[in-house]
Design a protein around this motif. Structure first.
Motif, PDB file in Angstrom:
ATOM      1  N   ALA A  71     -56.498  77.602 -71.788  1.00 46.40           N
ATOM      2  CA  ALA A  71     -55.498  77.802 -72.843  1.00 46.40           C
ATOM      3  C   ALA A  71     -55.602  79.177 -73.487  1.00 46.40           C
ATOM      4  N   ASN A  72     -56.826  79.693 -73.625  1.00 44.51           N
ATOM      5  CA  ASN A  72     -57.000  80.982 -74.298  1.00 44.51           C
ATOM      6  C   ASN A  72     -56.634  82.179 -73.426  1.00 44.51           C
ATOM      7  N   LEU A  73     -56.295  81.920 -72.126  1.00 43.85           N
ATOM      8  CA  LEU A  73     -55.916  83.011 -71.226  1.00 43.85           C
ATOM      9  C   LEU A  73     -54.488  82.854 -70.683  1.00 43.85           C
ATOM     10  N   ARG A  74     -53.728  81.960 -71.253  1.00 42.61           N
ATOM     11  CA  ARG A  74     -52.361  81.761 -70.797  1.00 42.61           C
ATOM     12  C   ARG A  74     -51.452  82.863 -71.339  1.00 42.61           C
ATOM     13  N   ALA A 194     -64.134  81.429 -58.716  1.00 44.76           N
ATOM     14  CA  ALA A 194     -64.550  82.589 -59.516  1.00 44.76           C
ATOM     15  C   ALA A 194     -63.475  83.668 -59.486  1.00 44.76           C
ATOM     16  N   GLU A 195     -62.858  83.848 -58.328  1.00 42.94           N
ATOM     17  CA  GLU A 195     -61.772  84.827 -58.225  1.00 42.94           C
ATOM     18  C   GLU A 195     -60.606  84.426 -59.127  1.00 42.94           C
ATOM     19  N   LYS A 196     -60.264  83.136 -59.140  1.00 40.06           N
ATOM     20  CA  LYS A 196     -59.165  82.653 -59.975  1.00 40.06           C
ATOM     21  C   LYS A 196     -59.460  82.922 -61.451  1.00 40.06           C
ATOM     22  N   ALA A 197     -60.688  82.647 -61.878  1.00 42.25           N
ATOM     23  CA  ALA A 197     -61.066  82.889 -63.273  1.00 42.25           C
ATOM     24  C   ALA A 197     -60.987  84.375 -63.606  1.00 42.25           C
ATOM     25  N   TYR A 198     -61.418  85.210 -62.681  1.00 42.61           N
ATOM     26  CA  TYR A 198     -61.347  86.658 -62.876  1.00 42.61           C
ATOM     27  C   TYR A 198     -59.896  87.117 -62.989  1.00 42.61           C
ATOM     28  N   GLU A 199     -59.028  86.571 -62.147  1.00 34.02           N
ATOM     29  CA  GLU A 199     -57.617  86.966 -62.171  1.00 34.02           C
ATOM     30  C   GLU A 199     -56.919  86.482 -63.436  1.00 34.02           C
ATOM     31  N   ASP A 200     -57.300  85.313 -63.942  1.00 32.00           N
ATOM     32  CA  ASP A 200     -56.743  84.841 -65.215  1.00 32.00           C
ATOM     33  C   ASP A 200     -57.045  85.834 -66.329  1.00 32.00           C
ATOM     34  N   SER A 201     -58.283  86.343 -66.331  1.00 31.90           N
ATOM     35  CA  SER A 201     -58.686  87.311 -67.345  1.00 31.90           C
ATOM     36  C   SER A 201     -57.941  88.632 -67.179  1.00 31.90           C
ATOM     37  N   LEU A 202     -57.822  89.090 -65.921  1.00 30.60           N
ATOM     38  CA  LEU A 202     -57.076  90.323 -65.667  1.00 30.60           C
ATOM     39  C   LEU A 202     -55.630  90.205 -66.117  1.00 30.60           C
ATOM     40  N   ASN A 203     -55.002  89.101 -65.764  1.00 29.18           N
ATOM     41  CA  ASN A 203     -53.596  88.892 -66.098  1.00 29.18           C
ATOM     42  C   ASN A 203     -53.386  88.893 -67.604  1.00 29.18           C
ATOM     43  N   HIS A 205     -55.305  90.394 -69.929  1.00 29.19           N
ATOM     44  CA  HIS A 205     -55.661  91.631 -70.619  1.00 29.19           C
ATOM     45  C   HIS A 205     -54.909  92.871 -70.116  1.00 29.19           C
ATOM     46  N   LEU A 206     -54.475  92.864 -68.860  1.00 31.06           N
ATOM     47  CA  LEU A 206     -53.817  94.054 -68.318  1.00 31.06           C
ATOM     48  C   LEU A 206     -52.319  94.057 -68.579  1.00 31.06           C
ATOM     49  N   PRO A 207     -51.714  95.239 -68.701  1.00 31.67           N
ATOM     50  CA  PRO A 207     -50.254  95.322 -68.721  1.00 31.67           C
ATOM     51  C   PRO A 207     -49.694  94.785 -67.400  1.00 31.67           C
ATOM     52  N   LEU A 208     -48.466  94.338 -67.425  1.00 36.33           N
ATOM     53  CA  LEU A 208     -47.860  93.698 -66.267  1.00 36.33           C
ATOM     54  C   LEU A 208     -47.914  94.570 -65.019  1.00 36.33           C
ATOM     55  N   ASN A 209     -47.530  95.835 -65.133  1.00 31.68           N
ATOM     56  CA  ASN A 209     -47.481  96.685 -63.939  1.00 31.68           C
ATOM     57  C   ASN A 209     -48.869  96.888 -63.320  1.00 31.68           C
ATOM     58  N   GLU A 210     -49.902  96.965 -64.170  1.00 25.04           N
ATOM     59  CA  GLU A 210     -51.255  97.154 -63.644  1.00 25.04           C
ATOM     60  C   GLU A 210     -51.757  95.897 -62.946  1.00 25.04           C
ATOM     61  N   TYR A 211     -51.451  94.733 -63.513  1.00 30.78           N
ATOM     62  CA  TYR A 211     -51.868  93.494 -62.863  1.00 30.78           C
ATOM     63  C   TYR A 211     -51.139  93.308 -61.532  1.00 30.78           C
ATOM     64  N   LEU A 212     -49.873  93.700 -61.469  1.00 35.64           N
ATOM     65  CA  LEU A 212     -49.126  93.598 -60.220  1.00 35.64           C
ATOM     66  C   LEU A 212     -49.647  94.591 -59.181  1.00 35.64           C
ATOM     67  N   ARG A 213     -50.139  95.733 -59.618  1.00 34.77           N
ATOM     68  CA  ARG A 213     -50.774  96.660 -58.672  1.00 34.77           C
ATOM     69  C   ARG A 213     -52.007  96.007 -58.049  1.00 34.77           C
ATOM     70  N   TYR A 214     -52.742  95.281 -58.865  1.00 31.50           N
ATOM     71  CA  TYR A 214     -53.906  94.556 -58.341  1.00 31.50           C
ATOM     72  C   TYR A 214     -53.466  93.491 -57.333  1.00 31.50           C
TER      73      TYR A 214
END
Length: 304
Positions: A71-74, A194-203, A205-214
Motif C-alpha cells: 500500500a505504501n508503494l502504490r 525480490a525484483e518485483k519489490a525493487y521495481e515497486d520501489s523504483l516506480n 520514487h522515479l519520474p515516469l519517463n525514467e522508470y519507463l527507461r528502466y
C-alpha cells in the motif's frame, strides 16, 4: 632443422604476421559488402512501416493487479505530479508521429474502445470499473490519439492456443509433473519476488519517463523472459512439458500479437506505436527486428 629451412620457416611466419592486419581489413570489408548486399536484397533503403515499442506497467495498479504492490508503494497516476509526467510523455511520443496506436486488449473489443475513445474526446468518460480513469490506455494512448487526431485505436491482444489444446496434451500432462522437485524453482522465484519489490520501489520514487527507461532497457526485458525459461526444464526427455508450455503459452501469445499488428498495416508509410506490458517486449522486439517488413525505432530517444 637445417639452418636454411629454419630461416625460411621464420621468413614465412613474419610475412604472415605482417599480412594479418590486411587480412582483417579485407574480412571486415567483405562482411560490410555482404551486409550492404543484404540491405539491397531486402530493400532496406526503401520506405517500410516503422514500429515504436513502448513497454509499460499497469497505470491503474491495484485495480488491474490486485494485492501485488504494498500500500505504501502504490502509485497514484491521477495525482497532479503524475499527470504532468504523463502529459510530458505524450508530447515526447507525439514526436514519433504515429499513424496508428496499438493497445493491449482483444480485437473483439474494438467497438467498445471506439465508443470509449469517442466518450473520452467528448469529455464524457463513463464512471466505474468499465473505464478505469488511471488505465494506461486512457491516460496515455487515448491522450496521444486525440492529440494526433486519430479516429480509432487498435486492440491487438491474443490468447495462447494452449487453452484450446485437449486435456491429454496440456492440463493432465502438466499436472503429472506439477510436483516435480527442483531447487532452482524456489531459488529463482525468490529472485523474481525480490525484483518485483525493487521495481515497486523504483516506480514509486522515479519520474515516469525514467522508470519507463528502466522497463524498456534490453537487460531488464531479457530478465522478464528469463522467468519463463527457468520452467522449461519441467517434464522429461519424452514429455518436455516445460518447453511445450513456453511455446504454447508465452511464445505463441506474443507471435499472435505480432501477427495481429501485421494485419493493421495499410501503408508502407505507417508509423505504429505499440503500447504494451513491458514483459511482452523482449519477444515482440525480436520478431519485429527479424521481420523484413518493418523498421524498429529506438524507444529510448522518446523517453527523455
Amino acid at each position: 632443422m637445417h639452418k636454411k629451412y629454419f630461416h625460411k620457416y621464420w621468413y614465412v611466419l613474419i610475412l604472415f604476421w605482417l599480412a594479418l592486419p590486411g587480412l582483417a581489413l579485407a574480412q571486415k570489408a567483405s562482411i560490410k559488402t555482404a551486409d550492404k548486399r543484404l540491405e539491397t536484397i531486402f530493400e532496406d533503403d526503401k520506405p517500410k512501416p516503422r514500429v515504436l515499442l513502448l513497454g509499460v506497467f499497469h497505470f491503474a495498479g491495484e485495480q488491474v493487479d490486485a494485492n501485488t504492490t504494498p500500500a505504501n508503494l502504490r502509485v497514484d497516476m491521477l495525482s497532479a505530479e503524475r499527470q504532468k509526467q504523463i502529459e510530458h510523455l505524450v508530447h515526447q511520443l507525439a514526436a514519433f508521429k504515429p499513424t496508428k496506436i496499438v493497445i493491449e486488449d482483444s480485437p473483439r473489443r474494438q467497438h467498445y474502445y471506439d465508443s470509449l475513445y469517442n466518450a473520452f474526446k467528448a469529455g464524457k468518460l463513463p464512471a466505474g470499473k468499465a473505464a478505469w480513469p488511471a488505465d494506461e490506455t486512457i491516460q496515455l494512448a487515448f491522450r496521444l490519439a486525440k492529440l494526433m487526431n486519430h479516429e480509432t485505436l487498435y486492440p491487438a491482444d491474443a490468447q495462447a492456443f494452449r487453452f484450446k489444446l485437449s486435456h491429454q496434451d496440456s492440463i493432465l500432462t502438466f499436472e503429472k509433473y506439477k510436483d516435480q522437485g527442483d531447487s532452482s524453482y524456489t531459488y529463482w522465484d525468490k529472485a523474481y519476488e525480490a525484483e518485483k519489490a525493487y521495481e515497486d520501489s523504483l516506480n514509486f520514487h522515479l519520474p515516469l519517463n525514467e522508470y519507463l527507461r528502466y522497463l524498456n532497457s534490453p537487460q531488464r526485458q531479457a530478465k522478464a523472459i528469463g522467468r519463463w525459461l527457468v520452467t522449461t526444464k519441467r517434464g522429461s526427455n519424452t514429455e518436455p512439458i516445460g518447453a511445450d508450455g513456453f511455446v504454447t503459452r508465452y511464445f505463441n501469445r506474443n507471435v499472435r500479437i505480432y501477427s495481429n499488428i501485421q494485419r493493421i498495416v495499410t501503408s508502407k508509410h505507417d508509423r505504429i506505436l505499440v503500447i504494451y506490458g513491458a514483459t511482452h517486449m523482449y519477444l515482440l522486439k525480436q520478431l519485429f527486428e527479424a521481420s523484413p517488413e518493418f523498421i524498429v525505432e529506438d524507444v529510448m530517444k522518446y523517453l527523455n
